[in-house]
Design a protein around this motif. Structure first.
Motif, PDB file in Angstrom:
ATOM      1  N   LYS A  26       0.830  -1.213   0.000  1.00 37.15           N
ATOM      2  CA  LYS A  26       0.000   0.000   0.000  1.00 37.15           C
ATOM      3  C   LYS A  26       0.863   1.261   0.000  1.00 37.15           C
ATOM      4  O   LYS A  26       0.582   2.215  -0.718  1.00 37.15           O
ATOM      5  CB  LYS A  26      -0.926   0.022   1.212  1.00 37.15           C
ATOM      6  CG  LYS A  26      -2.133  -0.862   1.100  1.00 37.15           C
ATOM      7  CD  LYS A  26      -2.996  -0.704   2.342  1.00 37.15           C
ATOM      8  CE  LYS A  26      -4.235  -1.532   2.289  1.00 37.15           C
ATOM      9  NZ  LYS A  26      -5.062  -1.383   3.522  1.00 37.15           N
ATOM     10  N   SER A  27       1.917   1.258   0.819  1.00 37.64           N
ATOM     11  CA  SER A  27       2.761   2.450   0.888  1.00 37.64           C
ATOM     12  C   SER A  27       3.509   2.662  -0.430  1.00 37.64           C
ATOM     13  O   SER A  27       3.644   3.791  -0.898  1.00 37.64           O
ATOM     14  CB  SER A  27       3.738   2.368   2.056  1.00 37.64           C
ATOM     15  OG  SER A  27       4.672   1.325   1.854  1.00 37.64           O
ATOM     16  N   ARG A  28       3.985   1.570  -1.050  1.00 39.87           N
ATOM     17  CA  ARG A  28       4.643   1.713  -2.361  1.00 39.87           C
ATOM     18  C   ARG A  28       3.661   2.218  -3.406  1.00 39.87           C
ATOM     19  O   ARG A  28       3.997   3.070  -4.227  1.00 39.87           O
ATOM     20  CB  ARG A  28       5.237   0.376  -2.817  1.00 39.87           C
ATOM     21  CG  ARG A  28       6.629   0.167  -2.284  1.00 39.87           C
ATOM     22  CD  ARG A  28       7.289  -1.038  -2.924  1.00 39.87           C
ATOM     23  NE  ARG A  28       6.872  -2.211  -2.141  1.00 39.87           N
ATOM     24  CZ  ARG A  28       6.597  -3.403  -2.639  1.00 39.87           C
ATOM     25  NH1 ARG A  28       6.680  -3.630  -3.930  1.00 39.87           N
ATOM     26  NH2 ARG A  28       6.233  -4.401  -1.859  1.00 39.87           N
ATOM     27  N   ALA A  29       2.433   1.714  -3.383  1.00 44.71           N
ATOM     28  CA  ALA A  29       1.419   2.157  -4.346  1.00 44.71           C
ATOM     29  C   ALA A  29       1.102   3.638  -4.145  1.00 44.71           C
ATOM     30  O   ALA A  29       0.943   4.386  -5.118  1.00 44.71           O
ATOM     31  CB  ALA A  29       0.161   1.315  -4.203  1.00 44.71           C
ATOM     32  N   ARG A  31       3.134   5.943  -2.905  1.00 44.35           N
ATOM     33  CA  ARG A  31       4.286   6.718  -3.396  1.00 44.35           C
ATOM     34  C   ARG A  31       4.277   6.784  -4.921  1.00 44.35           C
ATOM     35  O   ARG A  31       4.505   7.838  -5.514  1.00 44.35           O
ATOM     36  CB  ARG A  31       5.595   6.106  -2.903  1.00 44.35           C
ATOM     37  CG  ARG A  31       5.903   6.385  -1.461  1.00 44.35           C
ATOM     38  CD  ARG A  31       7.353   6.023  -1.117  1.00 44.35           C
ATOM     39  NE  ARG A  31       7.732   4.671  -1.506  1.00 44.35           N
ATOM     40  CZ  ARG A  31       7.670   3.603  -0.737  1.00 44.35           C
ATOM     41  NH1 ARG A  31       7.232   3.709   0.496  1.00 44.35           N
ATOM     42  NH2 ARG A  31       8.057   2.416  -1.181  1.00 44.35           N
ATOM     43  N   ASP A  32       4.020   5.634  -5.564  1.00 42.64           N
ATOM     44  CA  ASP A  32       3.982   5.612  -7.028  1.00 42.64           C
ATOM     45  C   ASP A  32       2.849   6.474  -7.567  1.00 42.64           C
ATOM     46  O   ASP A  32       3.019   7.182  -8.560  1.00 42.64           O
ATOM     47  CB  ASP A  32       3.828   4.171  -7.541  1.00 42.64           C
ATOM     48  CG  ASP A  32       5.080   3.345  -7.333  1.00 42.64           C
ATOM     49  OD1 ASP A  32       6.147   3.935  -7.063  1.00 42.64           O
ATOM     50  OD2 ASP A  32       4.989   2.092  -7.443  1.00 42.64           O
ATOM     51  N   ALA A  33       1.690   6.420  -6.913  1.00 38.62           N
ATOM     52  CA  ALA A  33       0.558   7.238  -7.351  1.00 38.62           C
ATOM     53  C   ALA A  33       0.883   8.722  -7.239  1.00 38.62           C
ATOM     54  O   ALA A  33       0.573   9.511  -8.145  1.00 38.62           O
ATOM     55  CB  ALA A  33      -0.681   6.899  -6.530  1.00 38.62           C
ATOM     56  N   GLU A  34       1.526   9.115  -6.153  1.00 36.63           N
ATOM     57  CA  GLU A  34       1.897  10.520  -5.969  1.00 36.63           C
ATOM     58  C   GLU A  34       2.913  10.959  -7.021  1.00 36.63           C
ATOM     59  O   GLU A  34       2.818  12.042  -7.583  1.00 36.63           O
ATOM     60  CB  GLU A  34       2.459  10.734  -4.556  1.00 36.63           C
ATOM     61  CG  GLU A  34       2.726  12.174  -4.221  1.00 36.63           C
ATOM     62  CD  GLU A  34       1.471  13.015  -4.158  1.00 36.63           C
ATOM     63  OE1 GLU A  34       1.584  14.230  -4.409  1.00 36.63           O
ATOM     64  OE2 GLU A  34       0.393  12.479  -3.872  1.00 36.63           O
ATOM     65  N   ARG A  35       3.889  10.086  -7.290  1.00 40.21           N
ATOM     66  CA  ARG A  35       4.902  10.404  -8.306  1.00 40.21           C
ATOM     67  C   ARG A  35       4.249  10.572  -9.680  1.00 40.21           C
ATOM     68  O   ARG A  35       4.529  11.534 -10.403  1.00 40.21           O
ATOM     69  CB  ARG A  35       5.953   9.296  -8.357  1.00 40.21           C
ATOM     70  CG  ARG A  35       7.058   9.531  -9.371  1.00 40.21           C
ATOM     71  CD  ARG A  35       8.054   8.387  -9.408  1.00 40.21           C
ATOM     72  NE  ARG A  35       7.453   7.076  -9.568  1.00 40.21           N
ATOM     73  CZ  ARG A  35       7.061   6.552 -10.744  1.00 40.21           C
ATOM     74  NH1 ARG A  35       7.208   7.241 -11.843  1.00 40.21           N
ATOM     75  NH2 ARG A  35       6.530   5.346 -10.809  1.00 40.21           N
ATOM     76  N   LEU A  36       3.357   9.648 -10.029  1.00 39.77           N
ATOM     77  CA  LEU A  36       2.676   9.741 -11.326  1.00 39.77           C
ATOM     78  C   LEU A  36       1.787  10.978 -11.406  1.00 39.77           C
ATOM     79  O   LEU A  36       1.675  11.608 -12.451  1.00 39.77           O
ATOM     80  CB  LEU A  36       1.857   8.473 -11.582  1.00 39.77           C
ATOM     81  CG  LEU A  36       2.673   7.208 -11.825  1.00 39.77           C
ATOM     82  CD1 LEU A  36       1.756   5.996 -11.875  1.00 39.77           C
ATOM     83  CD2 LEU A  36       3.473   7.334 -13.108  1.00 39.77           C
ATOM     84  N   LYS A  37       1.161  11.307 -10.286  1.00 38.28           N
ATOM     85  CA  LYS A  37       0.316  12.499 -10.245  1.00 38.28           C
ATOM     86  C   LYS A  37       1.139  13.753 -10.516  1.00 38.28           C
ATOM     87  O   LYS A  37       0.739  14.618 -11.292  1.00 38.28           O
ATOM     88  CB  LYS A  37      -0.363  12.580  -8.882  1.00 38.28           C
ATOM     89  CG  LYS A  37      -1.320  13.722  -8.711  1.00 38.28           C
ATOM     90  CD  LYS A  37      -1.945  13.660  -7.331  1.00 38.28           C
ATOM     91  CE  LYS A  37      -2.750  14.886  -7.027  1.00 38.28           C
ATOM     92  NZ  LYS A  37      -3.298  14.859  -5.663  1.00 38.28           N
ATOM     93  N   GLU A  39       4.069  13.904 -12.084  1.00 38.20           N
ATOM     94  CA  GLU A  39       4.532  13.871 -13.473  1.00 38.20           C
ATOM     95  C   GLU A  39       3.412  14.277 -14.419  1.00 38.20           C
ATOM     96  O   GLU A  39       3.627  15.032 -15.373  1.00 38.20           O
ATOM     97  CB  GLU A  39       5.048  12.481 -13.826  1.00 38.20           C
ATOM     98  CG  GLU A  39       6.363  12.131 -13.174  1.00 38.20           C
ATOM     99  CD  GLU A  39       6.781  10.690 -13.448  1.00 38.20           C
ATOM    100  OE1 GLU A  39       6.069   9.977 -14.182  1.00 38.20           O
ATOM    101  OE2 GLU A  39       7.825  10.285 -12.914  1.00 38.20           O
TER     102      GLU A  39
END
Length: 129
Positions: A26-29, A31-37, A39
């Protein structure tokens, strides 16, 4: 009974490991969602679609603000007969604005005139070999 207790403790330990793994995923997801957001936001801010939306929004604010100011002036007794203000007529003001092409041509004409005067005073320097 001892075997049931050991099985229960093993099941409990396996369950806790799965919960910990789930939290990690969940925490990795997140972080990835925030990074994609971020970008995606940067790409959108560079897009022509953003420029179009920004232009529409700015035009709306200008129109509403301008018409609001005119309404306040009129409500407070501003007399257009005594004090004509041609800038209050938006359509007329836009029609009287110089075209971009005309403004560019005037700027080029001024640059040519300045260049001609400057070229007589000092000769152009030769490029270094």
């Amino acid at each position: 009974m001892l075997a049931a207790r050991e099985a229960h403790e093993a099941e409990k330990a396996a369950w806790e490991m799965l919960e910990a793994e789930l939290e990690d995923v969940k925490s990795r997801a997140a972080r990835d969602a925030e990074r994609l957001k971020l970008e995606g936001r940067e790409e959108f801010l560079k897009s022509s679609e953003f420029d179009t939306l920004l232009g529409k929004k700015a035009g709306g604010f200008f129109k509403n603000g301008f018409l609001g100011c005119v309404a306040q002036w009129r409500a407070n007794g501003y007399s257009e007969d005594e004090h004509p203000a041609l800038f209050l007529n938006v359509q007329q003001a836009i029609a009287e604005m110089p075209d971009e092409e005309d403004a560019q041509e005037e700027g080029e004409d001024e640059e040519e005139e300045e260049g001609a005067v400057g070229s007589e005073a000092t000769p152009p320097s030769s490029p270094l070999p």
